[in-house]
Scaffold this motif. Sequence first.
Motif, PDB file in Angstrom:
ATOM      1  N   ILE A   5      -4.501   3.595  -3.728  1.00 22.19           N
ATOM      2  CA  ILE A   5      -4.439   4.213  -2.269  1.00 22.19           C
ATOM      3  C   ILE A   5      -3.716   5.533  -2.308  1.00 22.19           C
ATOM      4  O   ILE A   5      -2.417   5.515  -2.500  1.00 22.19           O
ATOM      5  N   THR A   6      -4.240   6.712  -2.174  1.00 19.10           N
ATOM      6  CA  THR A   6      -3.585   7.960  -2.009  1.00 19.10           C
ATOM      7  C   THR A   6      -3.629   8.614  -0.666  1.00 19.10           C
ATOM      8  O   THR A   6      -4.374   7.974   0.416  1.00 19.10           O
ATOM      9  N   LEU A   7      -2.845   9.340  -0.538  1.00 15.30           N
ATOM     10  CA  LEU A   7      -2.622  10.240   0.839  1.00 15.30           C
ATOM     11  C   LEU A   7      -3.840  10.902   1.146  1.00 15.30           C
ATOM     12  O   LEU A   7      -4.331  10.944   2.221  1.00 15.30           O
ATOM     13  N   ASP A   8      -4.716  11.343   0.412  1.00 16.26           N
ATOM     14  CA  ASP A   8      -5.906  11.834   0.536  1.00 16.26           C
ATOM     15  C   ASP A   8      -6.821  11.050   0.947  1.00 16.26           C
ATOM     16  O   ASP A   8      -7.619  10.955   2.182  1.00 16.26           O
ATOM     17  N   ALA A   9      -7.051   9.677   0.579  1.00 11.83           N
ATOM     18  CA  ALA A   9      -8.055   8.654   0.999  1.00 11.83           C
ATOM     19  C   ALA A   9      -7.483   8.015   2.528  1.00 11.83           C
ATOM     20  O   ALA A   9      -8.442   8.071   3.163  1.00 11.83           O
ATOM     21  N   LEU A  10      -6.281   8.091   2.575  1.00 18.91           N
ATOM     22  CA  LEU A  10      -5.985   7.662   3.951  1.00 18.91           C
ATOM     23  C   LEU A  10      -6.077   8.572   5.021  1.00 18.91           C
ATOM     24  O   LEU A  10      -6.496   8.274   6.158  1.00 18.91           O
ATOM     25  N   ASP A  14      -8.494   7.902   8.283  1.00 19.61           N
ATOM     26  CA  ASP A  14      -8.051   8.256   9.438  1.00 19.61           C
ATOM     27  C   ASP A  14      -9.066   9.264  10.279  1.00 19.61           C
ATOM     28  O   ASP A  14      -9.424   8.961  11.405  1.00 19.61           O
ATOM     29  N   ALA A  15      -9.680  10.297   9.462  1.00 17.15           N
ATOM     30  CA  ALA A  15     -10.608  10.981  10.035  1.00 17.15           C
ATOM     31  C   ALA A  15     -11.905  10.645  10.489  1.00 17.15           C
ATOM     32  O   ALA A  15     -12.502  10.841  11.750  1.00 17.15           O
ATOM     33  N   ALA A  35     -18.405  14.043  -0.391  1.00 14.47           N
ATOM     34  CA  ALA A  35     -17.259  13.833  -1.021  1.00 14.47           C
ATOM     35  C   ALA A  35     -16.448  12.836  -0.144  1.00 14.47           C
ATOM     36  O   ALA A  35     -15.552  11.999  -0.720  1.00 14.47           O
ATOM     37  N   ILE A  36     -16.746  12.909   1.016  1.00 16.06           N
ATOM     38  CA  ILE A  36     -16.172  11.665   1.988  1.00 16.06           C
ATOM     39  C   ILE A  36     -16.687  10.478   1.342  1.00 16.06           C
ATOM     40  O   ILE A  36     -16.029   9.470   1.360  1.00 16.06           O
ATOM     41  N   LEU A  68      -5.338  -1.624   6.411  1.00 11.57           N
ATOM     42  CA  LEU A  68      -5.141  -0.364   5.726  1.00 11.57           C
ATOM     43  C   LEU A  68      -4.699   0.715   6.432  1.00 11.57           C
ATOM     44  O   LEU A  68      -3.953   1.318   6.149  1.00 11.57           O
ATOM     45  N   LEU A  69      -5.656   1.297   7.614  1.00 12.58           N
ATOM     46  CA  LEU A  69      -5.428   2.294   8.102  1.00 12.58           C
ATOM     47  C   LEU A  69      -4.302   2.220   8.967  1.00 12.58           C
ATOM     48  O   LEU A  69      -3.494   3.428   9.193  1.00 12.58           O
ATOM     49  N   GLU A  70      -4.067   0.942   9.781  1.00 13.01           N
ATOM     50  CA  GLU A  70      -2.861   0.858  10.555  1.00 13.01           C
ATOM     51  C   GLU A  70      -1.627   1.339   9.809  1.00 13.01           C
ATOM     52  O   GLU A  70      -0.759   2.181  10.153  1.00 13.01           O
ATOM     53  N   GLN A  71      -1.472   0.700   8.596  1.00 16.61           N
ATOM     54  CA  GLN A  71      -0.355   0.950   7.906  1.00 16.61           C
ATOM     55  C   GLN A  71      -0.312   2.156   7.187  1.00 16.61           C
ATOM     56  O   GLN A  71       0.810   2.783   7.071  1.00 16.61           O
ATOM     57  N   GLY A  72      -1.384   2.710   6.777  1.00 12.68           N
ATOM     58  CA  GLY A  72      -1.553   3.985   6.245  1.00 12.68           C
ATOM     59  C   GLY A  72      -1.192   4.884   6.978  1.00 12.68           C
ATOM     60  O   GLY A  72      -0.620   6.110   6.564  1.00 12.68           O
TER      61      GLY A  72
END
Length: 297
Positions: A5-10, A14-15, A35-36, A68-72
């Motif tokens: 789990i990287t910042l980029d993946a988060l 999110d997007a 890429a997405i 994952l997204l909520e905590q991310g």
Amino acid sequence: MKYPITLDALEVLDAIDRKGSFAAAANELFRVPSAISYTVQKLEQDLDVVLFRKEGRKAVLTEAGKVLLEQGRGILDATERLAIATKKTHSGWEPVFNIAIDSILNFDFIYPLIARFYEVLPNIEINIYEEVLGGAQEAITSNRADLIIGAGAEPIPNQGIKYQKIRQIEWIFAVAPGHELTKAALPLSRQQIEQHRFIVVRDSSRNQASQSHRVFSKRPVLSVPSIEEKIHALCSGLGVGFLPAHRIQGLLEQGLLVALPVEDEIPIEFCHMAWKTSNKGKVLHWFIEQLSLHNFT
């Protein structure tokens, strides 16, 4: 164990969630849709979960994806705050600033000041603490606070601490209307006073012996956490005590408290603001400058 789990993946998750599709997320992040898709597929494979499901043309998070997204998002927000704090520190502005205010002062003065500060720097975290008696001194010597306001004790020498007087404190012996001392001969002697329960404010020191000032009672005291609560307890007739004149003037005028002269008057004292001379932070010096112009009367 290294997690995928990287910042980029988060940021990608999110997007997608905000925009509703992989294509819209790619457009926002200035990437190609493939890429997405690759980022999401790799994350799903590495975690062995499904993060999105299709509902028509819209990508919708699964329950696992929502967790994952909520905590991310919390991690993304924390990362942004960390970046801001790092930049502020580099430029001399403390990212977090702690102010300890002695209970002897009403806190009303600090909020307009903080409002003016936020107009300049809204992203600084400010923490305000209430301290009592020796707690204020301890807060600055132990680095619990960057600035203390209202410390009434004498300045401690050789501690690398700068003290600045901010106001005089006049102490008044007060009781509730109808208290038996209101019928006694004046001025009150110590012998008269000490027959009654004193209400005292509990010292907030954590690592040193507790202090107690202006207590003449032979009876067990009633201990409360702040000057504000001491005022309430006195108004309720639970005991007697000395109070700072500036905190009770309105109550005296309304007849909710009665001031009684005593033989052993408490001399006028000074309270101070104080800070460590080694602290060169810009937030500290902004507050010192503003408080130096403030009229505490």
